[in-house]
Design an enzyme around this catalytic site. Structure first.
Site, mmCIF file in Angstrom:
data_model
loop_
_atom_site.group_PDB
_atom_site.id
_atom_site.type_symbol
_atom_site.label_atom_id
_atom_site.label_comp_id
_atom_site.label_asym_id
_atom_site.label_seq_id
_atom_site.Cartn_x
_atom_site.Cartn_y
_atom_site.Cartn_z
ATOM 1 N N HIS A 1 44.385 39.647 31.112
ATOM 2 C CA HIS A 1 44.092 40.638 32.250
ATOM 3 C C HIS A 1 44.055 40.390 33.147
ATOM 4 O O HIS A 1 44.021 38.958 33.684
ATOM 5 C CB HIS A 1 42.814 40.820 32.149
ATOM 6 C CG HIS A 1 43.042 41.973 33.225
ATOM 7 N ND1 HIS A 1 41.951 42.164 34.239
ATOM 8 C CD2 HIS A 1 42.507 43.698 32.073
ATOM 9 C CE1 HIS A 1 42.199 43.587 34.226
ATOM 10 N NE2 HIS A 1 42.004 44.546 33.450
ATOM 11 N N HIS A 2 44.372 40.535 34.915
ATOM 12 C CA HIS A 2 45.198 39.621 36.190
ATOM 13 C C HIS A 2 42.987 39.526 36.367
ATOM 14 O O HIS A 2 43.475 39.094 37.423
ATOM 15 C CB HIS A 2 44.620 41.515 37.076
ATOM 16 C CG HIS A 2 46.035 40.471 38.220
ATOM 17 N ND1 HIS A 2 45.597 39.968 39.231
ATOM 18 C CD2 HIS A 2 46.938 40.842 38.352
ATOM 19 C CE1 HIS A 2 45.996 39.649 40.015
ATOM 20 N NE2 HIS A 2 47.329 39.714 39.988
ATOM 21 N N SER A 3 42.105 40.015 35.801
ATOM 22 C CA SER A 3 41.177 39.572 36.728
ATOM 23 C C SER A 3 40.834 37.713 35.783
ATOM 24 O O SER A 3 39.495 37.399 36.379
ATOM 25 C CB SER A 3 40.099 40.690 36.168
ATOM 26 O OG SER A 3 39.493 40.757 34.517
#
Lengths: 465, 465
Positions: free
Chosen positions: A143-145
């Site tokens: 996930h990009h977070s």
């Protein structure tokens, strides 16, 4: 081990707040490997067994969200997962026959369509066997977070060796941690643009408000540059649905550079020309090619006018894809002229103005994730074309040779197709990540990009290398 | 073709309202096939190619929800999917090496963990290759609001032939429709109990209110039967998470009948004894075996006292699993005695009282799906053990012999493990469907069920067949 815990930036919050079943903010890499001679038996099985008995995993790979059911919680944070379960994160898969690129594309499309489980550290590694020629592939998803695509690619590369004889390499998550903020910031990637935006948004909690503010401010200060922010609407710029398609293409770096140079352009112009040729044919076949030229947003390295040291900064330009031009060479020339003008404009800006400009381009894309926004906001551009650094030298994992690194990125509402490329060992690897419904038959875009290279070579009188 | 459209019953609404990322209301079947001699080359590839060119698909397989984003909408209905895409619904997969039952279990566990996409007709078929011995398997998955597990199994069986020479069989969805309500109702399965409940709930829109009403009414009229509705709490009876595990076991029907008859019991008593033996050991190893005997809810056929024609009705009984008894034969005797008493009680009831009683048992299970209810409601029983009719005769699909039919069912909040069995060609196929976190190492339950049979045979002085 001290309890790892990491606060979230305002931009991390955007990526979490934007997460829905349709709009999933995870990125990935697809990396096929060819076997050593003689090929070891049951390599992946043995590897997975070994992982089960590894002593530990390191952050950030052991971090999960404190509030997995309320992603946008103001108290959201990364906390250590006390029940880290390597079996969940590392999975074996196999391709049905004949195990060719098409089957691999279908499997990776499906895996990229599955939502990440936020009750655990938000990443997965799939070790895929059954590829033609005794090969295997790694599909990595995060996930990009937690980790951006640029960092993900870097960590993958770091796990590999230039020495085919190196045999005891652990997988990435069993290596000591890398500080996320220690990442160098001079590669012109989409992720670095996003980092710029993060710096501008500071510690603001209300990310949507900060974005709107940034956007308004940019429009007020950069009037002359607003005009190009008017892309034609296209079928690629609607709302997206929950399923993904992924397609790949490989083009020799030398071929592509030769094509671009024949029109006075750079490698990136070559990438744009292939994308443009593919779009023109793909949309033309569907009877939905816009009359106006489509545009791409491209992260680039530029030298701001107020930098005395002559250092480079990452900025973003909008370039015409000249998709309204039928002749391939004229189209390429149109692209080269367009990117050159855009870069000249950018070089005339101060560093601060450059960052504002980048924010102005990114903000509409991120704002489009707010329900109902697509259709109100006209697309600022039609597609993001980004270049993630790979490696010039061939790399190996325990004697297996990395064949290619195909990046998988995020289709957004309003931006249903993403083109990300990565250079590796003399080739440029294209990853086309699209929404299954917004961009049907995505495989054709990849095929047409390859044929656009042939067409350009022929039209330019170049022989294939 | 007339526009198909089907209203939803109150109970269909329960299955839609209960659908969350943790609590997914889809059922399935896993069916491995062994090859004919000589095995055809590229059978699945050719089959999928053929499907792509089939003239049409039939309802209910072409039906999707009118409001996929608001499952509980009062205007919810089934409508024809105008963009039916066979490529989406029929998928090829493959097992990693060695392609044994363990790998098959892992893949099917993952596929059963993926949420169904309600933007399309809610079903998928996965054709899985790479099984040991040149075999393949079908994993079929459908949302319980469209088709129940009993009907799903029946449609799968109907697609097969007793003739290994029959070569032109289409897959189920390319066959003319079967009326759902034409399904015979005399098999004692969980789904049929649910149908009973549907009849009782009538056309009420507010399903939760109807359930509470039914439950209260049952408690008021059937006082003497409430006492057994007090199962001990166990780790299997908490809230579930989003991932599934699936494990299988096969036991010869003759073996199991011989074991059961040695204690004066039926086949179902044998199934319960294996389940009980497995639970006792599995929970004992975790140090979490309840002191009180665990209980199972079992759908059964009984003859109500007011049926002059002597017909059978589907009812439900609660049976002790005697998990507090260490000796396997004593445990089996405890189970046989418990089911006999429960059936006698049931036979003393009127048809109406039987239905009320079934409703009383099911309602707490369905009510547990309301957020926060688990923990407030004590479990009415610990596990559902259900028997879905398979086939006595061996069946074939285009010359490939069906080896087994393993049913996959629904873990509910408060009921994290489901045991469903199906008889096929002289064997009883067990499907254990559990929540990955509530019932970790589920594979052990399946293995221990097999070993419980060995143990009983030895203790009863029976020789293995």
């Amino acid at each position: 081990m001290p309890q790892a815990r990491r606060p979230l930036s305002a931009l991390d919050r955007v990526f979490l707040a934007g997460e829905t079943r349709e709009s999933m903010m995870h990125v990935g890499v697809l990396a096929p490997f060819s076997p050593p001679d003689p090929p070891p038996r049951e390599f992946l099985r043995t590897l997975v067994e070994e992982l089960r008995h590894m002593p530990r995993a390191y952050p950030p790979w052991t971090l999960k969200l404190r509030f997995p059911e309320l992603l946008a919680s103001p108290l959201q944070a990364w906390v250590e997962d006390d029940e880290f379960d390597v079996d969940y994160h590392v999975r074996r898969s196999a391709l049905p026959s004949p195990g060719d690129e098409r089957e691999l594309g279908i499997l990776v499309s499906r895996l990229h369509s599955n939502k990440i489980d936020f009750h655990r550290p938000p990443w997965e590694v799939h070790l895929i066997e059954g590829l033609e020629g005794g090969r295997f592939a790694i599909y990595f998803k995060v996930h990009h977070s937690l980790i951006d695509g640029f960092t993900g690619m870097r960590l993958l590369m770091r796990m590999l060796s230039t020495d085919p004889g190196e045999m005891d390499t652990p997988l990435f998550f069993a290596r000591p941690p890398v500080e996320r903020d220690a990442v160098e910031r001079d590669a012109p990637t989409f992720d670095h643009l996003v980092h710029l935006l993060r710096d501008q948004m500071g510690a603001t909690r209300d990310a949507a408000r900060a974005l709107v503010h940034l956007w308004r401010e940019s429009r007020a200060t950069d009037r002359p540059l607003i005009a190009p922010l008017q892309a034609p609407r296209s079928v690629l710029n609607g709302r997206i649905s929950r399923n993904r398609r992924f397609a790949t293409q490989r083009i020799g770096l030398d071929r592509l550079k030769r094509i671009a140079r024949a029109a006075g352009g750079t490698l990136n112009d070559g990438v744009l020309a292939l994308t443009a040729g593919a779009f023109r044919r793909y949309l033309g076949e569907q009877g939905s090619l816009p009359d106006e030229p489509m545009t791409a947003m491209i992260p680039v390295n530029v030298r701001p006018k107020d930098d005395p040291g002559g250092g480079n900064e990452v900025g973003a330009i909008l370039a015409s894809l000249a998709t309204d031009v039928a002749d391939p060479v004229e189209r390429l020339r149109g692209i080269v002229g367009s990117t050159r003008r855009a870069k000249e404009q950018l070089q005339g800006m101060s560093k601060n103005a450059m960052m504002q400009y980048a924010a102005m381009m990114l903000a509409p894309m991120l704002l489009s994730q707010i329900p109902g926004a697509v259709g109100l906001l006209r697309p600022a551009f039609n597609v993001v074309v980004s270049n993630v650094p790979g490696s010039e030298r061939p790399l190996y994992y325990r004697g297996w040779r990395l064949q290619a690194v195909y990046p998988l990125s995020i289709p957004f509402h309003g931006y249903g197709l993403n083109v990300t490329v990565s250079g590796y060992a003399g080739e440029l690897d294209f990853g086309f990540t699209g929404c299954r419904d917004t961009a049907p038959h995505l495989q054709r875009v990849a095929v047409y990009a390859g044929e656009a290279a042939d067409e350009l070579e022929e039209a330019l009188g170049l022989t294939k290398s």
